[in-house]
Write a protein that holds these residues in place. Structure first.
Motif, PDB file in Angstrom:
ATOM      1  N   SER A   1     -57.724 -55.796 -44.958  1.00  0.00           N
ATOM      2  CA  SER A   1     -57.172 -55.609 -46.068  1.00  0.00           C
ATOM      3  C   SER A   1     -57.675 -56.798 -46.085  1.00  0.00           C
ATOM      4  O   SER A   1     -57.145 -56.931 -47.171  1.00  0.00           O
ATOM      5  CB  SER A   1     -55.721 -55.281 -45.950  1.00  0.00           C
ATOM      6  N   GLY A   2     -57.724 -57.888 -45.369  1.00  0.00           N
ATOM      7  CA  GLY A   2     -58.185 -59.364 -45.174  1.00  0.00           C
ATOM      8  C   GLY A   2     -57.477 -59.791 -45.489  1.00  0.00           C
ATOM      9  O   GLY A   2     -55.951 -60.212 -45.555  1.00  0.00           O
ATOM     10  N   PRO A   3     -58.010 -60.215 -46.357  1.00  0.00           N
ATOM     11  CA  PRO A   3     -56.863 -61.586 -47.941  1.00  0.00           C
ATOM     12  C   PRO A   3     -55.526 -60.790 -47.841  1.00  0.00           C
ATOM     13  O   PRO A   3     -54.986 -61.567 -48.575  1.00  0.00           O
ATOM     14  CB  PRO A   3     -58.064 -61.624 -49.429  1.00  0.00           C
TER      15      PRO A   3
ATOM     16  N   PHE B   1     -53.904 -58.943 -46.404  1.00  0.00           N
ATOM     17  CA  PHE B   1     -52.483 -59.130 -45.294  1.00  0.00           C
ATOM     18  C   PHE B   1     -51.783 -58.952 -45.195  1.00  0.00           C
ATOM     19  O   PHE B   1     -50.855 -58.018 -44.605  1.00  0.00           O
ATOM     20  CB  PHE B   1     -53.373 -60.281 -43.934  1.00  0.00           C
TER      21      PHE B   1
END
Ligand SMILES: Cc1cc2nc3c(=O)[nH]c(=O)nc-3n(C[C@H](O)[C@H](O)[C@H](O)COP(=O)(O)OP(=O)(O)OC[C@H]3O[C@@H](n4cnc5c(N)ncnc54)[C@H](O)[C@@H]3O)c2cc1C
Ligand code: FES
Lengths: 351, 370
Positions: free
Chosen positions: B222-224, B226
């Motif tokens: 989910s990257g940012p 997270f």
């Protein structure tokens, strides 16, 4: 890093995303016929051949490796919700333009799979497949003179061969109860009209059964021909004897749809170790049937000892090979074919 | 616990007749299993997988509150379906008759920290055999609660509402712990048995995979988002745990459900076994959605009578089962989810305190033994 190693890594990572399922469990929802999936096929059409036989057109999955004319394919079909495996000869030629294959099925009285395929199956249904198998095939070096000796649904592998290659000199001697029961009758008559083969049709209801001893009345040069025979056990037994008597057994190739059960004996308690279930079995019922009736997950295919789709480790005790009567006792590494083995006393198999 | 024996009016012959009627009902379902049932479970599995993938896809953007809400709700529902209507029932062997190796009790693994093999042993062999037998059935109070007036009260029991709530929040770990029979196996002598250690390793491996997936891999993807995805998967697991704990509590705990003593099941006949299942379970009434979300354990009575019949059939046979209860003069314990949940929790609270009043002999237990 090699691309294979890279792909393994990527797959490992994907598995971490989908655990406890596998990525393929999700992909199967979208495309069950894709490359890399367990081999399946989709029924595209079902064409009636006679009142109790039909040809099923199947689009095999991407993993399909093709077949050799005369081979059979194992199919897993859900009948009343239950997955059943049977073998059917491929009746289409290998070079069919649309990549489809066909099998041709004759409904047996009370036959579960055959009746389902002939009368109830619907186009669009996905079925399970295995790669084609079997050595009842046309050799790569085509013989000059050929005889197909067939009866009933036994015409199917021969039809696969007839459609595959136009050979110089082909005779087909086919038996069926009546004219209306002859599967592929129109195709065969067209081929005969084109001089692609000489067709001898025996309608056994009126003409009587074929007497192999009088084969030369129908096919005088039968002994010079490479012969492929497929039909009921009685006809095949007689043919094998006839060819052997003339010392040319190597020119006869036979295919049976059912096992020849020779010997039975005492049964015993059968334990399925993985499922942890024990049932009493008699000495004549194949362990495959015993397991299926007990609700054990039993792999299978031809159900007659040729495809090895049912092999299972024998952990303890003894089983009898129903075809030969040979008793096989457990030892590390001993595998048995459950479809042609029955209990010979208490035994344990790993299922 | 009852002062009056609910089975006093039944003769031994009647109990065996009841057993025969239930056997006939079971045979009826088994002989009519078919395509419709197979299509049902395949549909549920397909919907569940699509819902899970979509929800996890949405959660990749969980930084946005609407995405978080939708994704978390979807994932919670997917996890509930996976554990209840699919996992629990497949692992019971309810779908083994289809002979599909992909939907089979011997090959299925579920989204749960307890490995399927261990859960099958403790659930199918212990809980379903020893249903509501105090000291034998782990599901009954999970070994940490007092579940019947007959059990001796100890000061430890004062905290049982709290223990029960904590167990509910981390229910899947609670299940893994009692599938390992931790209480029994942590004794010095057993702790080192190779068999127990192998099982602990199995559970460890399963926990690692589950935690990695829910709390590392998906948040990382989910990257940012997270942290918000981490919160989402944690919430979904919490919701699933609370829900399944509640459903299971409603199955055996509400007032009116009987418990049994160890000695009462010695030499039990088929009829008596059925009778114990009938008296030891309770249903939850509601609509179709509720039944599916509870894995049809809302038909707990039918499930306990016939643990391996396809779950979609429980609702269909329920009227016949209920009619049998009436004809044999037995109480079919059922009620709405809030009512049953309240009843079960009230019992947890009540039994956390010592008994009040005079102890009455429990005739039901004596009688089933007879
Ligand atoms: C290599 C191979 C290739 C085959 N190719 C074809 C083919 O191309 N076309 C085709 O129709 N079949 C073929 N068969 C036979 C097919 O696999 C099934 O055995 C057949 O369709 C019956 O299956 P069922 O499920 O309908 O019958 P089941 O439900 O298994 O059996 C029902 C009843 O029919 C009897 N029975 C089963 N098979 C036969 C049989 N062959 N003759 C007489 N009685 C039988 C059984 O003993 C039983 O009493 C082939 C078999 C093999 C081994
Ligand atoms: S099923 Fe084909 S060999 Fe046994």
């Amino acid at each position: 890093m090699t691309s294979v190693a890279l792909r393994t890594r990527a797959l490992r990572l994907l598995e971490m995303v989908t655990t406890p399922l596998l990525p393929s469990d999700y992909l199967d929802l979208v495309d069950p016929l894709r490359a890399g999936a367990a081999l399946r096929g989709r029924i595209e059409a079902i064409h009636p051949e006679t009142s109790d036989a039909a040809t099923v057109v199947i689009k095999p999955g991407r993993g399909w490796k093709g077949h050799v004319a005369g081979q059979y394919v194992r199919v897993g079909v859900d009948v009343d919700g239950v997955r059943l495996w049977r073998a059917y000869s491929v009746t289409s030629p290998t070079n069919r333009a649309d990549g489809r294959i066909t099998i041709t099925v004759k409904a047996m009285p009370d036959g579960k799979v055959s009746n389902h395929l002939v009368r109830r199956a619907k186009p669009g249904t996905v079925i399970q497949l295995h790669q084609a198998d079997g050595d009842f095939v046309l050799p790569a070096i085509r013989p000059a003179k050929v005889l197909y000796l067939t009866a009933g649904s036994g015409i199917t592998p021969a039809m696969g061969m007839v459609r595959e290659a136009e050979l110089a000199d082909v005779v087909m001697l086919h038996s069926a109860p009546t004219e209306a029961d002859v599967i592929f009758r129109n195709d065969l008559h067209d081929l005969a009209a084109d001089k692609a083969l000489r067709l001898i049709e025996l309608h056994t209801d009126t003409d009587g059964m074929l007497d192999i001893a009088r084969l030369d009345e129908h096919v005088p040069d039968w002994a010079e021909r490479e012969t492929w025979a497929c039909g009921p056990a009685g006809m095949l037994d007689a043919a094998e004897e006839h060819w052997a008597r003339h010392g040319i057994a190597d020119r006869l190739h036979t295919e049976r749809f059912r096992p020849n059960v020779l010997v039975t004996g005492e049964g015993g308690a059968v334990t399925f170790t993985a499922t942890d279930r024990t049932v009493e079995a008699d000495g004549s019922t194949p362990l495959l049937d015993v397991g299926e009736q007990a609700g054990v997950l039993m792999p299978s295919g031809c159900r007659m000892g040729i495809c090895f789709g049912c092999v299972t480790p024998l952990r303890a005790g003894a089983v009898r090979d129903l075809r030969t009567g040979e008793v096989i006792t457990a030892e590390p590494g001993v595998l048995i074919q459950t479809c042609v083995s029955a209990a010979a006393g208490a035994c344990e198999i790993e299922r | 616990m009852t002062a009056i024996d609910p089975t006093a009016h039944l003769s031994d012959q009647q109990i065996e007749q009841l057993g025969r009627e239930l056997d006939a009902l079971r045979d009826e379902v088994i002989s009519s299993r078919g395509e419709r049932d197979a299509a049902y479970i395949r549909k549920v599995i397909s919907v569940q997988r699509k819902l899970e993938m979509t929800s996890r896809g949405v959660l990749l953007f969980s930084l946005f509150p609407p995405a978080w809400l939708i994704g978390t709700a979807g994932l919670s529902v997917a996890k509930i379906l996976e554990n209840m209507e699919i996992g629990h029932n497949v692992l019971h062997g309810q779908w083994d008759w289809m002979r599909d190796p992909k939907i089979h009790s011997t090959s299925w693994e579920w989204d749960h920290v307890s490995p399927a093999a261990q859960w099958k042993h403790s659930h199918n062999e212990l809980h379903h055999t020893y249903t509501n037998v105090i000291g034998k059935d782990n599901d009954l109070g999970y070994g940490i609660m007092r579940v019947d007036e007959d059990q001796k009260w100890q000061p430890f029991h004062l905290g049982q509402p709290l223990w029960n709530f904590v167990n509910a929040c981390f229910f899947e770990y609670g299940i893994a712990a009692y599938d390992l029979e931790l209480g029994r196996n942590l004794h010095k002598r057993r702790r080192n048995s190779p068999e127990f250690r192998a099982r602990v390793r199995e559970v460890g491996k399963k926990i690692r995979k589950q935690v990695l997936k829910d709390y590392v891999i998906h948040p990382l993807l989910s990257g940012p988002s997270f942290l918000t995805t981490l919160a989402a998967t944690f919430t979904a697991n919490l919701v699933r745990n609370l829900w399944s704990h509640s459903v299971i509590m409603c199955g055996h705990f509400p007032e009116g459900v009987q418990t049994f003593e160890r000695r009462s099941i010695v030499g039990e006949t088929r009829g008596q076994w059925y009778l114990r299942q009938m008296l030891g379970s309770a249903n939850i009434s509601g609509g179709k959605l509720l039944h599916i979300m509870t894995g049809n354990l809302s038909h707990q009575i039918e499930h306990h009578l016939f643990p391996d019949l396809p779950s979609n059939r429980y609702g269909e046979i329920a009227p016949k089962v209920q009619e049998l209860f009436e004809r044999y003069g037995l109480e079919y314990v059922t009620g709405s989810l809030p009512k049953q949940l309240f009843s079960a929790w009230r019992k947890v609270f009540r039994l956390s305190l010592p008994n009040r009043g005079v102890k009455t002999p429990d005739l039901a237990k004596e009688r089933i033994a007879a």
